[in-house]
Write a protein that holds these residues in place. Structure first.
Motif, PDB file in Angstrom:
ATOM      1  N   GLU A 203      -8.350  39.492  48.520  1.00  0.00           N
ATOM      2  CA  GLU A 203      -8.737  40.773  47.934  1.00  0.00           C
ATOM      3  C   GLU A 203     -10.243  40.812  47.648  1.00  0.00           C
ATOM      4  O   GLU A 203     -10.890  41.854  47.820  1.00  0.00           O
ATOM      5  CB  GLU A 203      -7.943  41.036  46.651  1.00  0.00           C
ATOM      6  CG  GLU A 203      -8.367  42.255  45.845  1.00  0.00           C
ATOM      7  CD  GLU A 203      -8.251  43.594  46.580  1.00  0.00           C
ATOM      8  OE1 GLU A 203      -8.778  44.593  46.050  1.00  0.00           O
ATOM      9  OE2 GLU A 203      -7.651  43.640  47.676  1.00  0.00           O
ATOM     10  N   GLY A 220      -4.106  41.009  56.404  1.00  0.00           N
ATOM     11  CA  GLY A 220      -2.873  40.606  57.068  1.00  0.00           C
ATOM     12  C   GLY A 220      -2.778  39.107  57.251  1.00  0.00           C
ATOM     13  O   GLY A 220      -3.597  38.334  56.745  1.00  0.00           O
ATOM     14  N   PRO A 480      -0.352  43.148  59.729  1.00  0.00           N
ATOM     15  CA  PRO A 480      -0.795  43.759  58.469  1.00  0.00           C
ATOM     16  C   PRO A 480       0.249  43.615  57.373  1.00  0.00           C
ATOM     17  O   PRO A 480       1.455  43.667  57.642  1.00  0.00           O
ATOM     18  CB  PRO A 480      -1.004  45.226  58.852  1.00  0.00           C
ATOM     19  CG  PRO A 480      -0.118  45.443  60.037  1.00  0.00           C
ATOM     20  CD  PRO A 480      -0.103  44.136  60.784  1.00  0.00           C
ATOM     21  N   PHE A 481      -0.225  43.413  56.152  1.00  0.00           N
ATOM     22  CA  PHE A 481       0.690  43.350  55.007  1.00  0.00           C
ATOM     23  C   PHE A 481       1.390  44.693  54.816  1.00  0.00           C
ATOM     24  O   PHE A 481       2.558  44.738  54.441  1.00  0.00           O
ATOM     25  CB  PHE A 481      -0.063  42.972  53.733  1.00  0.00           C
ATOM     26  CG  PHE A 481      -0.587  41.555  53.748  1.00  0.00           C
ATOM     27  CD1 PHE A 481       0.125  40.532  54.351  1.00  0.00           C
ATOM     28  CD2 PHE A 481      -1.793  41.248  53.144  1.00  0.00           C
ATOM     29  CE1 PHE A 481      -0.349  39.234  54.355  1.00  0.00           C
ATOM     30  CE2 PHE A 481      -2.282  39.953  53.146  1.00  0.00           C
ATOM     31  CZ  PHE A 481      -1.560  38.944  53.757  1.00  0.00           C
ATOM     32  N   GLU A 482       0.658  45.777  55.057  1.00  0.00           N
ATOM     33  CA  GLU A 482       1.259  47.106  54.968  1.00  0.00           C
ATOM     34  C   GLU A 482       1.940  47.417  56.296  1.00  0.00           C
ATOM     35  O   GLU A 482       1.291  47.831  57.257  1.00  0.00           O
ATOM     36  CB  GLU A 482       0.194  48.154  54.628  1.00  0.00           C
ATOM     37  CG  GLU A 482      -0.393  48.002  53.231  1.00  0.00           C
ATOM     38  CD  GLU A 482      -1.347  49.128  52.870  1.00  0.00           C
ATOM     39  OE1 GLU A 482      -1.461  50.093  53.664  1.00  0.00           O
ATOM     40  OE2 GLU A 482      -1.985  49.043  51.803  1.00  0.00           O
ATOM     41  N   GLN A 483       3.225  47.184  56.339  1.00  0.00           N
ATOM     42  CA  GLN A 483       3.997  47.328  57.569  1.00  0.00           C
ATOM     43  C   GLN A 483       4.588  48.739  57.704  1.00  0.00           C
ATOM     44  O   GLN A 483       5.268  49.218  56.795  1.00  0.00           O
ATOM     45  CB  GLN A 483       5.138  46.314  57.588  1.00  0.00           C
ATOM     46  CG  GLN A 483       4.719  44.893  57.930  1.00  0.00           C
ATOM     47  CD  GLN A 483       4.532  44.711  59.434  1.00  0.00           C
ATOM     48  OE1 GLN A 483       5.424  44.945  60.246  1.00  0.00           O
ATOM     49  NE2 GLN A 483       3.327  44.254  59.796  1.00  0.00           N
ATOM     50  N   GLU A 485       7.343  51.408  59.118  1.00  0.00           N
ATOM     51  CA  GLU A 485       8.786  51.227  59.276  1.00  0.00           C
ATOM     52  C   GLU A 485       9.083  50.739  60.701  1.00  0.00           C
ATOM     53  O   GLU A 485       8.492  51.212  61.676  1.00  0.00           O
ATOM     54  CB  GLU A 485       9.513  52.556  59.034  1.00  0.00           C
ATOM     55  CG  GLU A 485      11.032  52.427  59.102  1.00  0.00           C
ATOM     56  CD  GLU A 485      11.739  53.773  58.949  1.00  0.00           C
ATOM     57  OE1 GLU A 485      12.962  53.818  59.141  1.00  0.00           O
ATOM     58  OE2 GLU A 485      11.049  54.772  58.643  1.00  0.00           O
TER      59      GLU A 485
END
Length: 509
Positions: A203, A220, A480-483, A485
């Protein structure tokens, strides 16, 4: 700063003259959209960021660059101190016996390790390696210092240089044989503690890129093929250069697991007097960050600096008119600098009398100063100054009475605009590909590709083989951590097997 009238070398460090703007004697001979590589080389030299050195792949970092590095260093160093991480320094040299103790690790770096083989005219009995990274330098001493649970966690960082004898094309900041970085090395009693720190550091790296350099990044996890050699898993922040269609690994935070602890016997006794091995992390960012910033924001006039890292945030330029006495204008320039400086804004005046205002405008545009403040006779009459933004060339007249507040506000807006423009360009370069045909089409269009993947190492190797060409093969950049759907039944773009995750792919530096 060098004499402003001095001729700049060409992009390759020679003395060959370039085509320049006739009106100023300054300017770039290459355009960003037409010849990115040569444009980049010109920008970093002409903006006085680097000078070429007589050893290939090594560069002199000039004050304009070091000021940026010091700003990022001040931020990061303060943040890691809040995490109780302490600075230290370990030697540059590594004995071959220690370097080779961790087989997977040294195999990952072996081609790039530089060796000292002579002292004067005498051959050394045992060659000495120059650190490519410091795990094997530091961890024998972790084993010595850690005995019981009270010695944990051990959290160290060092600011230093490393040497990696690259054989691929050297690119200032992005890929060089010697570079500056920080490297953190920590040891914990539990994996849970290590996992938390990995993401805390990541971060901070995101904040460096987005809050200081105005460069959007994706957080990620690296694939097994792309993770740090000898580590358990690697996380990264990934940037993207739309002009070249290449990703850049911006910074990495690794969980090393217990691999190095096992090799270097870093053991401890817990509260119950049971023996255990530590869990370790290592993490680093380097001067590569600066190269990414140049590539993302620079334009055909030269460098474009985000205000937070600019050594000079506002340059004040006097504008003479016919036979107007200059004393009053010079006084107004000095007062403007004093007012801004007292408010914490980094400002200077260019009152040299051997160059025209037009020359000065081009010079400071080349160097990327965020804001230019012009003061002429009409401005004195109206008790105002004219400000010109480097990012979008917008001009505005502002009253002297409201100078500080408005300059501060404009600097914030410049950062926001740089980030938003960069993000828009990056986002427009992302393409979703669900089949091999869509993947290849996007790759040939220099896109950053988001594709469903079965997460198998053999398939990634196959993708590399199938895309290998003169400009390099494609590989996974990060998951990426933000996947998004992943609908049931989605198949891997490369294998046709059931997909397990969305992953970014593309060519990279």
């Amino acid at each position: 700063m060098a004499d402003q009238g001095a001729k700049k070398p060409n992009a390759k460090g020679g003395g060959k003259k370039k085509e320049v703007k006739k009106e100023t004697g300054l300017g770039l001979s290459k355009k960003k959209d037409e010849n990115f590589g040569e444009w980049y080389s010109e920008v970093v030299v002409n903006s006085e960021m680097i000078e070429y050195y007589d050893i290939s792949g090594c560069y002199i970092l000039r004050p304009w660059t070091i000021a940026i590095w010091e700003t990022m260093q001040a931020f990061f160093d303060a943040e890691i101190k809040k995490m109780k991480i302490k600075n230290c320094y370990f030697p540059l040299f590594v004995s071959p016996g220690v370097l080779e103790r961790e087989k997977d690790h040294i195999e990952g770096f072996a081609p790039e390790v530089a060796w000292v083989t002579k002292s004067g005219k005498s051959d050394l009995e045992v060659p000495i390696a120059i650190r490519p990274t410091s795990e094997t330098v530091m961890y024998p001493y972790f084993a010595k210092w850690i005995r019981g649970h009270r010695d944990l966690p051990l959290k160290l960082n060092q600011w230093c240089n490393v040497v990696r004898w690259e054989f691929s094309n050297a690119t200032p900041f992005i890929r060089s044989r010697e570079f500056l970085w920080q490297e953190g090395h920590t040891a914990f009693a539990t994996k849970a503690e290590a996992d938390v720190e990995v993401l805390e550091i990541l971060e901070l790296y995101r904040r460096i890129y987005e809050e200081y350099l105005a460069v959007p990044v994706v957080k990620g996890k690296k694939s097994e093929n792309e993770k740090f050699a000898g580590g358990l898993y690697t996380t990264s922040v990934e940037a993207f250069i739309p002009n070249t269609g290449r990703g850049v690994q911006g910074a990495t935070s690794h969980c090393l697991g217990q691999n190095f602890a096992k090799m270097f016997e870093i053991n401890f006794e817990n509260e119950n007097r049971e023996k255990g091995m530590v869990w370790q992390n290592s993490w680093a960012y380097s001067t590569r960050t600066i190269g990414v910033m140049v590539m993302v924001h620079g334009d055909d006039k030269g460098l474009v600096l985000p205000p937070k890292v600019a050594a000079i945030q506002a340059i004040v330029v006097p504008v003479p008119y016919k036979n107007t006495p200059m004393e009053e204008i010079y006084d107004a320039c000095s007062k403007t600098v004093d007012t801004l400086t007292k408010a914490g804004i980094r400002a200077e005046a260019d009152i040299s009398d051997n160059q025209t205002p037009g020359w000065k405008y081009s010079h400071w545009e080349m160097k990327g100063v965020p804001l230019r403040i012009e003061i002429g006779p009409k401005d004195l009459e109206k008790n105002q100054v004219r400000v010109v933004r480097r990012d979008n060339s917008a001009k505005e007249d502002i009253p002297v009475s409201n100078l500080v507040e408005q300059v501060q506000d404009i600097l914030v807006k410049i950062h926001e605009n740089l980030f938003n423009v960069a993000k828009e360009k990056r986002d427009s370069s992302i393409k979703v590909a669900k089949t091999w045909e869509e993947f290849m089409e996007a790759l040939n269009q220099k896109k950053m590709i988001l594709a469903p993947w079965c997460d198998e190492q053999a398939i990634e190797e196959d993708v590399k083989k199938r895309t290998k060409g003169e400009i390099g093969a494609a590989k996974s950049l990060c998951t990426p951590f933000e996947q998004p759907e992943l609908p049931e039944g989605t198949l891997c773009f490369a294998s046709g097997k059931p997909a397990k995750k969305w992953t970014y792919w593309g060519r990279s530096y």
